[in-house]
Design an enzyme around this catalytic site. Structure first.
Site, mmCIF file in Angstrom:
data_model
loop_
_atom_site.group_PDB
_atom_site.id
_atom_site.type_symbol
_atom_site.label_atom_id
_atom_site.label_comp_id
_atom_site.label_asym_id
_atom_site.label_seq_id
_atom_site.Cartn_x
_atom_site.Cartn_y
_atom_site.Cartn_z
ATOM 1 N N SER A 242 -0.319 3.186 -35.247
ATOM 2 C CA SER A 242 0.662 2.392 -34.577
ATOM 3 C C SER A 242 1.912 3.166 -35.363
ATOM 4 O O SER A 242 1.640 3.958 -36.258
ATOM 5 C CB SER A 242 0.662 1.083 -35.274
ATOM 6 O OG SER A 242 1.816 0.180 -35.200
ATOM 7 N N TYR B 294 -1.007 -5.803 -41.613
ATOM 8 C CA TYR B 294 -1.145 -4.928 -40.349
ATOM 9 C C TYR B 294 -0.933 -3.565 -40.682
ATOM 10 O O TYR B 294 -1.309 -2.716 -40.353
ATOM 11 C CB TYR B 294 -0.536 -5.475 -39.056
ATOM 12 C CG TYR B 294 -0.222 -4.808 -37.826
ATOM 13 C CD1 TYR B 294 -1.582 -4.759 -37.243
ATOM 14 C CD2 TYR B 294 0.521 -3.863 -37.775
ATOM 15 C CE1 TYR B 294 -1.323 -4.186 -35.909
ATOM 16 C CE2 TYR B 294 0.506 -3.112 -36.371
ATOM 17 C CZ TYR B 294 -0.506 -3.180 -35.581
ATOM 18 O OH TYR B 294 -0.632 -2.556 -34.551
#
Length: 255
Positions: free
Chosen positions: A146, A159
């Site tokens: 990401s 996350y």
């Protein structure tokens, strides 16, 4: 005649977390390049629905319902797939999740749940597939990272930490397996409009911030991830090892 550098004809590819969103788009893209694809998730009914969607586009997909966070389950699933379908040549570690909490209020259970899916699952699947690829002397593993492998945002401590770990895990597996003909790389999406980001897409203030923050000036479309994924799965990337390919509209290129 030179081989097509982007031809995946006949290669078996497993995409985790592919009943919807980015995973399903990547599975479709690999199939369009010729791969035989296996969809994975925990919900067999959702997988069957996703396979039916691909069938409408003329794509035959196998389904394999199992939980990537269980090491023994990952091992058993890969073994069963290879027994039934042949050598697994491409693994896309896409299964992931997030839940937003201020760091001061993040429950331990949520931290552990996110780490289990986003990090443990990536390692368990890479381990199960990678040891077989190493033994055969070839294979491709694509870990979905990401932009938050590099960037932090309020409310995403677990996350962001998990995706940063995925980036470093990718490099470590490269250090061990590149000499055995196995390419391990990661793909780092920016902000893409999916079922999981619908609340943010529908938030005018967030979308305005995103469009200003991203040089491309918009949300990404899931099909725009396919080209990079096919590259990392294909012979074109046979000397690409341990890197992270950003598909983020330029977000990580600017301040």
């Amino acid at each position: 005649m030179k081989p097509n550098l982007f031809d995946l004809t006949g290669r078996l590819a497993l995409v985790t977390g592919s009943s919807q969103g980015i995973g399903l788009a990547l599975a479709r893209g690999l199939a369009d390049a010729g791969a035989r694809v296996v969809l994975n998730g925990r919900d067999e009914a959702k997988l069957a629905k996703a396979a039916a969607t691909l069938a409408e586009a003329g794509i035959t997909a196998e389904i394999a319902a199992f939980d990537v966070t269980e090491a023994s389950g990952a091992e058993a699933a890969v073994a069963a797939l290879e027994d039934r379908l042949g050598p697994l040549e491409i693994l896309v570690n896409n299964a992931g999740m997030t839940r937003r909490f201020p760091a001061t209020e993040l429950p331990e259970s949520v931290w552990r749940e996110i780490m289990a899916v986003n990090l443990d699952g990536v390692f368990f699947m890479a381990q199960a597939a990678g040891k077989r690829m190493v033994a055969r002397g070839h294979g491709k593993i694509i870990n979905i990272a990401s932009v938050q492998s590099d960037l932090g945002r309020p409310g995403t401590a677990a996350y962001s930490a998990s995706k940063g770990a995925v980036r470093t895990l990718t490099r470590t597996l490269c250090a061990e397996w590149a000499k055995h003909g196995v390419q391990v790389n990661s793909l780092a999406p920016g902000y893409f409009a999916t079922e999981l980001t619908k609340a943010l897409v529908d938030d005018p203030a967030f979308t305005a911030w995103l469009c200003q923050r991203t040089p491309a000036g918009r949300w990404g479309r899931v099909e725009e991830l396919v080209g990079a994924a096919v590259f990392l799965a294909a012979p074109a990337s046979d000397f690409v090892n341990g890197t992270m390919v950003y598909v983020d509209g330029g977000m990580t290129a600017v301040v």
